[in-house]
Motif scaffolding. Structure first.
Motif, PDB file in Angstrom:
ATOM      1  N   ASP A 247      52.659  44.042 -22.441  1.00 16.20           N
ATOM      2  CA  ASP A 247      52.075  42.861 -21.784  1.00 16.20           C
ATOM      3  C   ASP A 247      50.786  43.218 -21.062  1.00 16.20           C
ATOM      4  N   ILE A 248      50.840  44.288 -20.282  1.00 10.77           N
ATOM      5  CA  ILE A 248      49.659  44.685 -19.504  1.00 10.77           C
ATOM      6  C   ILE A 248      48.506  45.054 -20.433  1.00 10.77           C
ATOM      7  N   SER A 249      48.825  45.663 -21.563  1.00 11.62           N
ATOM      8  CA  SER A 249      47.762  46.066 -22.503  1.00 11.62           C
ATOM      9  C   SER A 249      47.123  44.848 -23.170  1.00 11.62           C
ATOM     10  N   GLN A 250      47.812  43.730 -23.165  1.00 16.40           N
ATOM     11  CA  GLN A 250      47.383  42.526 -23.869  1.00 16.40           C
ATOM     12  C   GLN A 250      47.090  42.819 -25.341  1.00 16.40           C
ATOM     13  N   GLY A 251      47.687  43.886 -25.839  1.00 14.48           N
ATOM     14  CA  GLY A 251      47.529  44.217 -27.255  1.00 14.48           C
ATOM     15  C   GLY A 251      46.194  44.850 -27.592  1.00 14.48           C
ATOM     16  N   TYR A 252      45.414  45.152 -26.569  1.00 21.78           N
ATOM     17  CA  TYR A 252      44.082  45.724 -26.778  1.00 21.78           C
ATOM     18  C   TYR A 252      44.220  47.238 -26.933  1.00 21.78           C
ATOM     19  N   PRO A 253      43.803  47.800 -28.073  1.00 29.23           N
ATOM     20  CA  PRO A 253      44.119  49.201 -28.380  1.00 29.23           C
ATOM     21  C   PRO A 253      43.752  50.204 -27.277  1.00 29.23           C
ATOM     22  N   TYR A 254      42.573  50.069 -26.718  1.00 29.35           N
ATOM     23  CA  TYR A 254      42.203  51.020 -25.658  1.00 29.35           C
ATOM     24  C   TYR A 254      43.192  50.939 -24.496  1.00 29.35           C
ATOM     25  N   LEU A 255      43.571  49.709 -24.133  1.00 26.89           N
ATOM     26  CA  LEU A 255      44.502  49.540 -23.009  1.00 26.89           C
ATOM     27  C   LEU A 255      45.904  50.063 -23.327  1.00 26.89           C
ATOM     28  N   ILE A 256      46.299  49.957 -24.588  1.00 28.23           N
ATOM     29  CA  ILE A 256      47.607  50.513 -24.976  1.00 28.23           C
ATOM     30  C   ILE A 256      47.636  51.993 -24.579  1.00 28.23           C
ATOM     31  N   GLN A 257      46.533  52.676 -24.860  1.00 22.49           N
ATOM     32  CA  GLN A 257      46.478  54.111 -24.572  1.00 22.49           C
ATOM     33  C   GLN A 257      46.366  54.382 -23.072  1.00 22.49           C
ATOM     34  N   GLY A 260      49.740  53.492 -21.388  1.00 18.14           N
ATOM     35  CA  GLY A 260      50.722  54.491 -21.806  1.00 18.14           C
ATOM     36  C   GLY A 260      50.507  55.821 -21.094  1.00 18.14           C
ATOM     37  N   ALA A 261      49.261  56.262 -21.093  1.00 17.54           N
ATOM     38  CA  ALA A 261      48.945  57.567 -20.498  1.00 17.54           C
ATOM     39  C   ALA A 261      49.246  57.575 -19.005  1.00 17.54           C
ATOM     40  N   GLU A 262      48.861  56.496 -18.334  1.00 20.15           N
ATOM     41  CA  GLU A 262      49.035  56.458 -16.881  1.00 20.15           C
ATOM     42  C   GLU A 262      50.519  56.331 -16.503  1.00 20.15           C
ATOM     43  N   ALA A 263      51.260  55.530 -17.258  1.00 17.74           N
ATOM     44  CA  ALA A 263      52.697  55.389 -16.966  1.00 17.74           C
ATOM     45  C   ALA A 263      53.399  56.737 -17.191  1.00 17.74           C
ATOM     46  N   TRP A 264      52.997  57.391 -18.238  1.00 18.13           N
ATOM     47  CA  TRP A 264      53.550  58.727 -18.534  1.00 18.13           C
ATOM     48  C   TRP A 264      53.301  59.665 -17.355  1.00 18.13           C
ATOM     49  N   GLY A 280      52.943  50.458 -11.844  1.00 15.85           N
ATOM     50  CA  GLY A 280      51.980  51.237 -11.072  1.00 15.85           C
ATOM     51  C   GLY A 280      50.716  51.563 -11.852  1.00 15.85           C
ATOM     52  N   ALA A 281      50.816  51.512 -13.178  1.00 18.35           N
ATOM     53  CA  ALA A 281      49.662  51.861 -14.029  1.00 18.35           C
ATOM     54  C   ALA A 281      48.706  50.681 -14.207  1.00 18.35           C
ATOM     55  N   ARG A 282      49.141  49.495 -13.784  1.00 20.55           N
ATOM     56  CA  ARG A 282      48.370  48.280 -14.076  1.00 20.55           C
ATOM     57  C   ARG A 282      46.966  48.316 -13.472  1.00 20.55           C
ATOM     58  N   GLU A 283      46.898  48.573 -12.184  1.00 22.74           N
ATOM     59  CA  GLU A 283      45.594  48.583 -11.507  1.00 22.74           C
ATOM     60  C   GLU A 283      44.668  49.629 -12.118  1.00 22.74           C
ATOM     61  N   TYR A 284      45.250  50.766 -12.409  1.00 22.11           N
ATOM     62  CA  TYR A 284      44.476  51.856 -13.003  1.00 22.11           C
ATOM     63  C   TYR A 284      43.880  51.414 -14.346  1.00 22.11           C
ATOM     64  N   ALA A 285      44.728  50.722 -15.133  1.00 22.93           N
ATOM     65  CA  ALA A 285      44.281  50.271 -16.459  1.00 22.93           C
ATOM     66  C   ALA A 285      43.147  49.240 -16.319  1.00 22.93           C
ATOM     67  N   ILE A 286      43.289  48.357 -15.343  1.00 18.02           N
ATOM     68  CA  ILE A 286      42.233  47.350 -15.139  1.00 18.02           C
ATOM     69  C   ILE A 286      40.929  48.038 -14.747  1.00 18.02           C
ATOM     70  N   ASP A 287      41.034  49.005 -13.846  1.00 16.33           N
ATOM     71  CA  ASP A 287      39.847  49.762 -13.438  1.00 16.33           C
ATOM     72  C   ASP A 287      39.165  50.413 -14.639  1.00 16.33           C
ATOM     73  N   ALA A 288      39.987  51.040 -15.478  1.00 16.38           N
ATOM     74  CA  ALA A 288      39.435  51.736 -16.647  1.00 16.38           C
ATOM     75  C   ALA A 288      38.712  50.751 -17.560  1.00 16.38           C
ATOM     76  N   MET A 289      39.334  49.588 -17.720  1.00 11.09           N
ATOM     77  CA  MET A 289      38.753  48.557 -18.591  1.00 11.09           C
ATOM     78  C   MET A 289      37.428  48.052 -18.022  1.00 11.09           C
ATOM     79  N   VAL A 290      37.440  47.793 -16.723  1.00 11.72           N
ATOM     80  CA  VAL A 290      36.238  47.267 -16.072  1.00 11.72           C
ATOM     81  C   VAL A 290      35.103  48.291 -16.154  1.00 11.72           C
ATOM     82  N   TYR A 362      41.044  41.277 -18.966  1.00  8.53           N
ATOM     83  CA  TYR A 362      40.538  41.692 -17.650  1.00  8.53           C
ATOM     84  C   TYR A 362      39.024  41.507 -17.473  1.00  8.53           C
ATOM     85  N   LEU A 363      38.465  40.651 -18.311  1.00 13.36           N
ATOM     86  CA  LEU A 363      37.051  40.311 -18.113  1.00 13.36           C
ATOM     87  C   LEU A 363      36.899  39.542 -16.798  1.00 13.36           C
TER      88      LEU A 363
END
Ligand code: ATP
Ligand code: MG
Length: 402
Positions: A247-257, A260-264, A280-290, A362-363
């Motif tokens: 869900d958090i990845s929204q199916g976007y390949p970069y976000l999947i990784q 996944g990496a951050e949760a791991w 806990g990985a959600r905010e980190y993923a949004i930051d990375a995307m932004v 996350y645009l």
């Protein structure tokens, strides 16, 4: 404990792929001749971070596996044609049994017949500058076909290439095909830039190439990719956590990784990745995307296009174009101009009659941050989970997997 298996970096092939359709298999069939040769020329396009480079390297790997010679060109080089020549010469030196001709230059026999010394001048037939590129490619393609393969040329980031130079390269590839050689050309680029490139009359070849558009996958596939990636290691992930990660990845390949990496990472030495780790990985993923995706893309969005996006922030969901026009103080027709440009930029997409919505995950977050201080990207459809064609063998093992 195994290494983190996720690959949250551009150009890194993940251990499990989310894939729309079967582009790699289709391409392999084209190379092997069980599909029309026209499919050997492919244009891969999609938004930033959807996996264009990864797909291109999949094509690279299968081509080598079926015995093709592969040449990779870089848009950063001054001249694509010169780069192609250099690479072609390099391959020919290995491939061509007649690459070097040697000429006897001197011979002397030492007194008492103790031995003979012979001077030879080894010259490469490809060192001469004069060999035209067409001749080099012809020779290369012929030798490659003798070995049951062909010649494949790859070009990533094609949107940054000079159309004139792309024209020269594709013309050569087309000529090879017309002379009966097995030849293929695959380019990959960001949708918006590619559209612009295709509008150039010099790029007819690319326009006729087989088009592979990649985008996001459905969140179910994303969850499955994450689950399968973890399943190959000595950790586990709860189904609930995998679904949340999807869900958090929204199916976007970069976000999947990234997710996944951050949760791991967050699960530390625990054997199981729990939903809290994913949360806990959600905010980190949004930051990375932004930072890594939206930041660079938004740099090019200024003036009225920026105003348009900012006007959309007032709505929680899709925005009515009439509202956007009113907020911007322009009429509907004028609004349409910016709407069309932003759709081409893959920033927004139509969301029903008279409605538009932000097109990338996350645009909104990126725009909100911008307020405070990059085509229909999200093509949802049936998707599947696939293994990369060839995984780089783990260091030291020398074997192949996958
Ligand atoms: N099919 C896939 N399934 C899951 N993850 C993927 C897939 N393809 C790529 N990724 C991951 O997505 C990220 C971006 O991949 P890649 O660099 O290929 O994207 P790109 O489209 O070339 O991006 P850019 O437009 O910036 O060049 C990487 O972290 C990569 O591991
Ligand atoms: Mg790329």
């Amino acid at each position: 404990m195994d290494r983190n298996p996720f690959t949250p970096g551009f150009g890194l092939t993940p251990p499990v792929l989310a894939m729309q359709g079967t582009p790699v298999e289709d391409f392999t069939e084209a190379l092997e001749g069980t599909r029309p040769a026209g499919h050997r020329s492919v244009l891969i396009s999609g938004a930033r971070g959807v996996g264009k480079t990864v797909l291109l390297s999949q094509f690279h790997d299968v081509a080598e596996e079926v015995g093709w010679e592969v040449i990779v060109l870089h848009t950063s080089s001054d001249s694509l044609a010169e780069e192609l020549r250099g690479r072609a010469v390099h391959v020919l030196r290995d491939l061509d049994p007649q690459a070097s001709s040697s000429r006897l230059t001197s011979a002397s026999i030492t007194a008492m017949g103790a031995g003979a010394s012979v001077g030879r001048e080894v010259s490469s037939r490809y060192d001469e500058e004069e060999v035209p590129l067409a001749v080099l490619l012809d020779r290369l393609a012929s030798l490659a076909s003798l070995r049951g393969g062909g010649l494949l040329v790859l070009l990533d980031e094609v949107q940054s290439a000079d159309p004139e130079q792309v024209h020269v390269i594709t013309q050569h590839m087309q000529d090879l095909g017309q002379r009966g050689h097995a030849a293929g050309f695959v380019a990959a680029g960001v949708r918006a830039g590619v559209d612009e490139l295709l509008a150039n009359p010099k790029t007819t070849f690319l326009r006729r190439a087989h088009q592979v558009e990649i985008g996001s996958v459905d969140v179910g596939t994303a969850a499955q990719v994450i689950m399968t990636t973890v399943a190959d290691t000595d950790k586990h992930i709860t189904p609930e956590a995998a679904v949340r990660a999807g869900d958090i990845s929204q199916g976007y390949p970069y976000l999947i990784q990234v997710v996944g990496a951050e949760a791991w990472q967050r699960s530390g030495t625990e054997e199981t990745i729990e939903v809290e780790d994913v949360e806990g990985a959600r905010e980190y993923a949004i930051d990375a995307m932004v930072h890594n995706v939206h930041g660079p893309a938004l740099r090019d969005i200024t003036g009225r296009k920026n105003d348009y996006l900012m006007a959309m922030l007032e709505d929680d969901g899709p925005s009515a174009v009439a509202d956007i026009a009113r907020r911007m103080g322009i009429d509907l027709n004028n609004q349409n101009v910016y709407r069309a440009r932003l759709i081409a930029d893959e920033m927004i997409r139509p969301a029903g009659r008279g409605l538009v919505e932000l097109a990338m995950p996350y645009l909104r977050d990126a725009l909100l941050r911008r307020q405070e201080g990059g085509r229909s990207a999200l093509a949802h459809g049936p998707a599947r989970v696939a293994r990369p064609v060839r995984r780089r063998p783990p260091r030291g093992s020398g074997g192949r997997t996958g």
